[in-house]
Structure formats: C-alpha cells, structure tokens
Design a protein around this motif. Structure first.
Motif, short mmCIF file in Angstrom:
data_model
loop_
_atom_site.label_atom_id
_atom_site.label_comp_id
_atom_site.label_asym_id
_atom_site.label_seq_id
_atom_site.Cartn_x
_atom_site.Cartn_y
_atom_site.Cartn_z
N PHE A 1 0.82 -1.21 0.00
CA PHE A 1 0.00 0.00 0.00
C PHE A 1 0.86 1.27 0.00
N ALA A 2 2.08 1.17 -0.51
CA ALA A 2 2.97 2.32 -0.55
C ALA A 2 2.30 3.48 -1.29
N GLY A 3 2.18 4.60 -0.61
CA GLY A 3 1.58 5.78 -1.22
C GLY A 3 0.08 5.86 -1.13
N ALA A 4 -0.59 4.79 -0.72
CA ALA A 4 -2.05 4.80 -0.61
C ALA A 4 -2.47 5.65 0.57
N ARG A 5 -3.62 6.32 0.45
CA ARG A 5 -4.17 7.17 1.51
C ARG A 5 -5.35 6.46 2.15
N VAL A 6 -5.24 6.13 3.44
CA VAL A 6 -6.23 5.30 4.11
C VAL A 6 -6.79 6.03 5.33
N ARG B 1 -1.68 -2.13 10.56
CA ARG B 1 -1.41 -3.02 9.44
C ARG B 1 -1.20 -2.21 8.15
N PHE B 2 -2.08 -1.25 7.89
CA PHE B 2 -1.93 -0.46 6.66
C PHE B 2 -0.65 0.37 6.71
N HIS C 1 -0.16 5.85 3.90
CA HIS C 1 -0.35 7.05 4.70
C HIS C 1 -1.70 6.89 5.39
N VAL C 2 -1.76 7.08 6.71
CA VAL C 2 -2.99 6.79 7.45
C VAL C 2 -3.53 8.03 8.13
N ALA C 3 -4.85 8.15 8.08
CA ALA C 3 -5.58 9.18 8.83
C ALA C 3 -6.40 8.46 9.88
N ILE C 4 -6.15 8.79 11.14
CA ILE C 4 -6.74 8.04 12.26
C ILE C 4 -7.83 8.88 12.90
N ASN C 5 -9.06 8.39 12.83
CA ASN C 5 -10.19 9.09 13.43
C ASN C 5 -10.55 8.48 14.78
N LEU D 1 -3.25 14.58 3.01
CA LEU D 1 -2.74 13.34 2.41
C LEU D 1 -2.87 13.35 0.88
N GLY D 2 -3.62 14.29 0.35
CA GLY D 2 -3.75 14.40 -1.10
C GLY D 2 -4.91 13.62 -1.69
#
Length: 268
Positions: A6-11, A27-28, A34-38, A83-84
């Motif tokens: 998942f290199a470069g993926a926005r999760v 895991r991601f 790249h992770v956004a944690i809510n 994150l784009g």
C-alpha cells in the motif's frame, strides 16, 4: 505481508485508535500506507499517529464525531488536504457493546446513538469519501456476526450491524460504476482489553462454542481488511466476509451438549 503493498495509498480509519481499529491502522501503516486516524477520544489518535509517522510515511489524527455531517465534512477535507486524497476508507467507528441491555430497558437515546454512529456515520463517511475517490477505491465496513446471529440483550447493536450489511450491498451496487468497491467484515469474538481482563473461567466459557477453540485477534481482522483493499480482491464487492473461528456455521449446541463433548474429549 508485503511491506510496500500500500505504498503511497491514503487510508482513513474511523475508530482507528483502539482494538480492531488500531490493528487495522497499524497493518496499513506497516504496508506503506499514509494513514488518517479518526477517533472521538482526546489524544489517542495523536499519540498513535506520532508512533506511526516516519520520514516517508504520513500519519495524521483527525478527531471527529462521525454522526455529525459538518464534522465528517471537515475531517474528509482535512484528509484530502494533508494526504492528497483518499484511496481506502475503513468504517470501524461504533458504539461498543460493553454491557447487555434487556429489551424493555433499552432507551430511545441508546437506540438512536447506536444508529447515529454505526449506520449514519457509515453512510456519511462513505458518501464523502466516495466523492473524493477520483480513481476508484475500496470501502470496508466493520459489521459483526450479531447482524445475522443475534446476541441476547443487544438489540440496538445487532440492528445497527444489520443495517450496515444491507448498506454495504446497496452501496456496492451504486458505486460499482465509479470503480469503488464496498465490502464488509463481520467479526465474531475478538480478543480485546475487555476480554483479556476477564476471569480465565469467563474467557473459557466465551470460546468454548467456537470450533477453533479461541478468540480471534485484531491482527487477523486487519489482515482480512488489507486483503479486501488490495488489488488481489479487485473482483470482490458487495460481500460480507465472516471471521469468527467457525462459530456461525454450526448448529446451536446447548450447554449440556458442550459439557458432554468436553467430557468425551477429556477421556479419549
């Protein structure tokens, strides 16, 4: 596990700082996303983001009540800005089933809160994220075996999970033309802080009916989420995948039958 799958993926992971949500977040991130944690818990997402952030991998905290349309819109706009974009959404936020509530003791406020976070929040986040998935994407909703195998004294929780599974199928149909896949994961008994703090006898009673003889782990749920979000699952959408050690495939065993089987196995 592939470190760069998942290199470069926005999760974006809602409810991403505890238990199953934290395991999915980790895991991601471990696989390069790249992770956004809510979360709605002050400080938790910030602490986890700090642990996961590296020179090449971004990790941000995006606190928000997912039942609030304005808060969700602000959260998604921030994820897009920092994150784009968004490639993967994990709808994990929920009101936990911390205690049993008999049917006639269930209040309307408790019912409404379950649906506000679980069903309404899943819809709001899915719609907003899908609007930002310009090149297709994957949305994964976290359900429960309670959607199809009811828990006693958990009417609002189970009903909410049933709604999430129906929404998963309907959204998959609607979003397929946009190359957005929508699936759900339905965990059974998963080891968490509450489970680990129970008396060993209580833990054993909980896992006795499970054919594999143990509770699952957050890491196992996270592995399934990563698979469903990956190119290997590119032809899977509208599905609810159960991960419960075989619990839901068996005919019901009465307590006496379980005791008899255990006695026979012990004397074999």
């Amino acid at each position: 596990m592939s470190a760069g799958r998942f290199a470069g993926a926005r999760v974006l992971i809602t409810g991403g700082s505890r238990n199953i949500g934290r395991a999915i977040t980790e895991r991601f991130a471990a696989e390069g996303a790249h992770v956004a944690i809510n979360t709605v818990v002050e400080g938790e997402a910030e602490e986890l983001a700090g642990l996961l952030r590296t020179g090449s991998r971004r990790a941000i905290a995006v606190p928000a009540d997912v039942s609030d349309p304005a808060a969700v819109e602000d959260m998604l706009a921030r994820v897009e800005s920092e994150l784009g974009g968004i490639d993967v959404l994990i709808n994990n936020a929920a009101v936990p089933m911390l205690g049993r509530v008999p049917f006639f003791d269930l209040t309307l406020a408790e019912w409404d809160r379950q649906f506000a976070v679980g069903a309404r929040g899943t819809y709001l986040c899915t719609r907003g994220a899908a609007e930002r998935m310009s090149d297709g994407g994957s949305i994964i909703n976290i359900s429960s075996i309670g959607a199809t195998k009811a828990h006693r004294e958990a009417v609002a929780y189970d009903a909410t999970k049933g709604a999430i599974e129906a929404f998963t199928r309907a959204a998959a149909l609607e979003l397929a033309p946009h190359r957005i896949r929508v699936n759900a994961i339905a965990p059974g008994a998963i080891s968490n802080a509450r489970y680990q703090g129970e008396d060993p006898a209580v833990q054993q009673a909980e896992v006795t009916p499970i054919p594999l003889g143990r509770a699952g782990t957050g890491g196992e749920v996270a592995g399934l989420a990563a698979y469903l979000a990956s190119p290997e699952a590119a032809y899977i959408t509208g599905q609810v995948i159960t991960i419960d050690g075989g619990l839901s495939v068996q005919a019901r065993q009465a307590t006496a039958e379980i005791a008899l089987v255990s006695e026979r196995e012990g004397s074999a």
